[in-house]
Write a protein that holds these residues in place. Sequence first.
Motif, PDB file in Angstrom:
ATOM      1  N   VAL A   1     -11.584 -10.743   3.644  1.00  0.00           N
ATOM      2  CA  VAL A   1     -12.543  -9.963   4.361  1.00  0.00           C
ATOM      3  C   VAL A   1     -13.143 -10.904   5.333  1.00  0.00           C
ATOM      4  O   VAL A   1     -13.294 -10.389   6.790  1.00  0.00           O
ATOM      5  N   ASP A   2     -13.366 -12.108   5.368  1.00  0.00           N
ATOM      6  CA  ASP A   2     -14.070 -12.970   6.149  1.00  0.00           C
ATOM      7  C   ASP A   2     -13.182 -13.193   7.340  1.00  0.00           C
ATOM      8  O   ASP A   2     -13.665 -13.070   8.671  1.00  0.00           O
ATOM      9  N   LEU A   3     -11.974 -13.576   7.323  1.00  0.00           N
ATOM     10  CA  LEU A   3     -10.900 -13.645   8.141  1.00  0.00           C
ATOM     11  C   LEU A   3     -10.693 -12.154   9.069  1.00  0.00           C
ATOM     12  O   LEU A   3     -10.467 -12.467  10.150  1.00  0.00           O
ATOM     13  N   ALA A   4     -10.666 -11.288   8.355  1.00  0.00           N
ATOM     14  CA  ALA A   4     -10.417  -9.896   9.048  1.00  0.00           C
ATOM     15  C   ALA A   4     -11.463  -9.840  10.058  1.00  0.00           C
ATOM     16  O   ALA A   4     -11.333  -9.454  11.149  1.00  0.00           O
ATOM     17  N   ASN A   5     -12.899 -10.085   9.559  1.00  0.00           N
ATOM     18  CA  ASN A   5     -14.083  -9.905  10.452  1.00  0.00           C
ATOM     19  C   ASN A   5     -13.849 -10.913  11.660  1.00  0.00           C
ATOM     20  O   ASN A   5     -14.026 -10.486  12.799  1.00  0.00           O
ATOM     21  N   SER A   6     -13.617 -12.200  11.354  1.00  0.00           N
ATOM     22  CA  SER A   6     -13.529 -13.168  12.420  1.00  0.00           C
ATOM     23  C   SER A   6     -12.187 -12.868  13.329  1.00  0.00           C
ATOM     24  O   SER A   6     -12.264 -13.129  14.576  1.00  0.00           O
ATOM     25  N   ILE A   7     -11.183 -12.585  12.767  1.00  0.00           N
ATOM     26  CA  ILE A   7     -10.163 -12.086  13.862  1.00  0.00           C
ATOM     27  C   ILE A   7     -10.472 -11.035  14.536  1.00  0.00           C
ATOM     28  O   ILE A   7     -10.294 -10.947  15.802  1.00  0.00           O
ATOM     29  N   LEU A   8     -10.988  -9.983  13.882  1.00  0.00           N
ATOM     30  CA  LEU A   8     -11.308  -8.839  14.847  1.00  0.00           C
ATOM     31  C   LEU A   8     -12.546  -9.023  15.690  1.00  0.00           C
ATOM     32  O   LEU A   8     -12.441  -8.589  16.971  1.00  0.00           O
ATOM     33  N   ASP A   9     -13.380  -9.805  15.401  1.00  0.00           N
ATOM     34  CA  ASP A   9     -14.360 -10.276  16.282  1.00  0.00           C
ATOM     35  C   ASP A   9     -14.068 -11.248  17.504  1.00  0.00           C
ATOM     36  O   ASP A   9     -14.281 -10.732  18.621  1.00  0.00           O
ATOM     37  N   SER A  10     -13.032 -11.935  17.289  1.00  0.00           N
ATOM     38  CA  SER A  10     -12.294 -12.715  18.282  1.00  0.00           C
ATOM     39  C   SER A  10     -11.779 -11.794  19.210  1.00  0.00           C
ATOM     40  O   SER A  10     -11.620 -12.077  20.607  1.00  0.00           O
ATOM     41  N   CYS A  11     -10.838 -10.693  18.689  1.00  0.00           N
ATOM     42  CA  CYS A  11     -10.059  -9.768  19.672  1.00  0.00           C
ATOM     43  C   CYS A  11     -11.089  -9.060  20.352  1.00  0.00           C
ATOM     44  O   CYS A  11     -10.754  -8.888  21.623  1.00  0.00           O
ATOM     45  N   GLU A  12     -12.325  -8.720  19.854  1.00  0.00           N
ATOM     46  CA  GLU A  12     -12.918  -7.720  20.580  1.00  0.00           C
ATOM     47  C   GLU A  12     -13.699  -8.561  21.761  1.00  0.00           C
ATOM     48  O   GLU A  12     -14.000  -8.379  22.786  1.00  0.00           O
ATOM     49  N   HIS A  13     -14.222  -9.904  21.262  1.00  0.00           N
ATOM     50  CA  HIS A  13     -15.073 -10.716  22.350  1.00  0.00           C
ATOM     51  C   HIS A  13     -13.930 -11.160  23.596  1.00  0.00           C
ATOM     52  O   HIS A  13     -14.334 -11.106  24.692  1.00  0.00           O
ATOM     53  N   HIS A  14     -12.530 -11.281  23.333  1.00  0.00           N
ATOM     54  CA  HIS A  14     -11.831 -11.887  24.436  1.00  0.00           C
ATOM     55  C   HIS A  14     -10.895 -10.459  24.958  1.00  0.00           C
ATOM     56  O   HIS A  14      -9.888 -10.694  25.375  1.00  0.00           O
ATOM     57  N   GLN A  15     -11.216  -9.191  24.296  1.00  0.00           N
ATOM     58  CA  GLN A  15     -10.318  -8.188  24.837  1.00  0.00           C
ATOM     59  C   GLN A  15      -8.932  -8.295  24.502  1.00  0.00           C
ATOM     60  O   GLN A  15      -8.087  -8.076  25.442  1.00  0.00           O
ATOM     61  N   ILE A  16      -8.569  -8.729  23.352  1.00  0.00           N
ATOM     62  CA  ILE A  16      -7.128  -8.674  22.916  1.00  0.00           C
ATOM     63  C   ILE A  16      -7.050  -7.490  22.203  1.00  0.00           C
ATOM     64  O   ILE A  16      -7.523  -7.249  20.940  1.00  0.00           O
ATOM     65  N   LEU A  17      -5.880  -6.958  22.324  1.00  0.00           N
ATOM     66  CA  LEU A  17      -5.456  -5.575  21.638  1.00  0.00           C
ATOM     67  C   LEU A  17      -4.916  -5.740  20.456  1.00  0.00           C
ATOM     68  O   LEU A  17      -3.519  -6.474  20.768  1.00  0.00           O
ATOM     69  N   LEU A  18      -4.976  -5.368  19.259  1.00  0.00           N
ATOM     70  CA  LEU A  18      -4.500  -5.503  18.245  1.00  0.00           C
ATOM     71  C   LEU A  18      -3.859  -4.057  17.655  1.00  0.00           C
ATOM     72  O   LEU A  18      -4.645  -3.257  17.783  1.00  0.00           O
ATOM     73  N   PHE A  19      -2.634  -3.932  17.499  1.00  0.00           N
ATOM     74  CA  PHE A  19      -2.417  -2.521  17.036  1.00  0.00           C
ATOM     75  C   PHE A  19      -2.250  -2.251  15.262  1.00  0.00           C
ATOM     76  O   PHE A  19      -2.295  -1.278  14.732  1.00  0.00           O
ATOM     77  N   GLU A  20      -2.032  -3.512  14.763  1.00  0.00           N
ATOM     78  CA  GLU A  20      -1.989  -3.575  13.278  1.00  0.00           C
ATOM     79  C   GLU A  20      -2.414  -5.013  13.029  1.00  0.00           C
ATOM     80  O   GLU A  20      -2.234  -5.794  13.431  1.00  0.00           O
ATOM     81  N   LEU A  21      -2.870  -5.070  11.774  1.00  0.00           N
ATOM     82  CA  LEU A  21      -3.536  -6.364  11.012  1.00  0.00           C
ATOM     83  C   LEU A  21      -3.306  -6.293   9.608  1.00  0.00           C
ATOM     84  O   LEU A  21      -3.679  -5.360   8.944  1.00  0.00           O
ATOM     85  N   ASN A  22      -2.623  -7.182   8.828  1.00  0.00           N
ATOM     86  CA  ASN A  22      -2.919  -7.680   7.486  1.00  0.00           C
ATOM     87  C   ASN A  22      -3.397  -8.800   7.057  1.00  0.00           C
ATOM     88  O   ASN A  22      -2.524  -9.861   7.579  1.00  0.00           O
ATOM     89  N   ILE A  23      -4.117  -9.038   6.163  1.00  0.00           N
ATOM     90  CA  ILE A  23      -4.763 -10.528   5.653  1.00  0.00           C
ATOM     91  C   ILE A  23      -4.023 -10.765   4.517  1.00  0.00           C
ATOM     92  O   ILE A  23      -4.628  -9.938   3.653  1.00  0.00           O
ATOM     93  N   LEU A  24      -3.226 -11.598   4.143  1.00  0.00           N
ATOM     94  CA  LEU A  24      -2.628 -11.767   2.849  1.00  0.00           C
ATOM     95  C   LEU A  24      -3.334 -12.977   2.207  1.00  0.00           C
ATOM     96  O   LEU A  24      -4.065 -13.965   2.880  1.00  0.00           O
ATOM     97  N   ALA A  25      -2.966 -13.276   1.037  1.00  0.00           N
ATOM     98  CA  ALA A  25      -3.474 -14.685   0.220  1.00  0.00           C
ATOM     99  C   ALA A  25      -3.093 -15.987   1.021  1.00  0.00           C
ATOM    100  O   ALA A  25      -4.008 -16.548   0.975  1.00  0.00           O
ATOM    101  N   ASP A  26      -1.951 -15.954   1.746  1.00  0.00           N
ATOM    102  CA  ASP A  26      -1.710 -17.074   2.362  1.00  0.00           C
ATOM    103  C   ASP A  26      -1.115 -17.002   3.759  1.00  0.00           C
ATOM    104  O   ASP A  26      -0.540 -18.258   4.347  1.00  0.00           O
ATOM    105  N   HIS A  27      -1.234 -15.906   4.349  1.00  0.00           N
ATOM    106  CA  HIS A  27      -0.625 -15.728   5.709  1.00  0.00           C
ATOM    107  C   HIS A  27      -1.320 -14.421   6.464  1.00  0.00           C
ATOM    108  O   HIS A  27      -1.815 -13.673   5.640  1.00  0.00           O
TER     109      HIS A  27
END
Length: 168
Positions: free
Chosen positions: A38-64
């Motif tokens: 959850v922390d990584l999802a927050n951080s990645i999505l916050d980074s993308c919003e801040h830098h206007q990076i468009l993601l279409f899909e995201l999945n955070i797994l235990a090691d990747h």
Amino acid sequence: MAVWLVTFVLHNSRASERMERYGSFGGKPMFLEIQGRVDLANSILDSCEHHQILLFELNILADHVHLLIDAEAEQDLNNKVRIIKGRSSFQCRHSPWRTKDAPLWAQKFNRRPLRTSKDTDAAMRYVALNHFKHAGDWGELFANENEKELRPYILRRLAELKASVCSK
């Protein structure tokens, strides 16, 4: 617009040929429980919003991490992944799940350009459902946590991100 399938791994979670050849693989690999994901999802999505990076899909797994990202060319992709990995590493540096004084991410990442809508559709499904693929490795609880706790949150944040990036 070009869509890329990107995968990057936590530090020490996988050993490349180069790492094995030069003996640079060492240390205990991290395994992310639900709060770390959850922390990584927050951080990645916050980074993308801040830098206007468009993601279409995201999945955070235990090691990747798997993501589908918009990038015009490989250099643009490299810059966007550098931003995502760098900012998430910085933001999560004091998280209780983080291994102290160890990098969060491995240096490299895998990428594949998606050239057709069929490729993109297949990659969307692959990323969205990847936690079920790993249920045998990490258990049903892992897959269920991702599906019931993390997935709805990621879908909501991806919709918000798309609205934010596309409105500018």
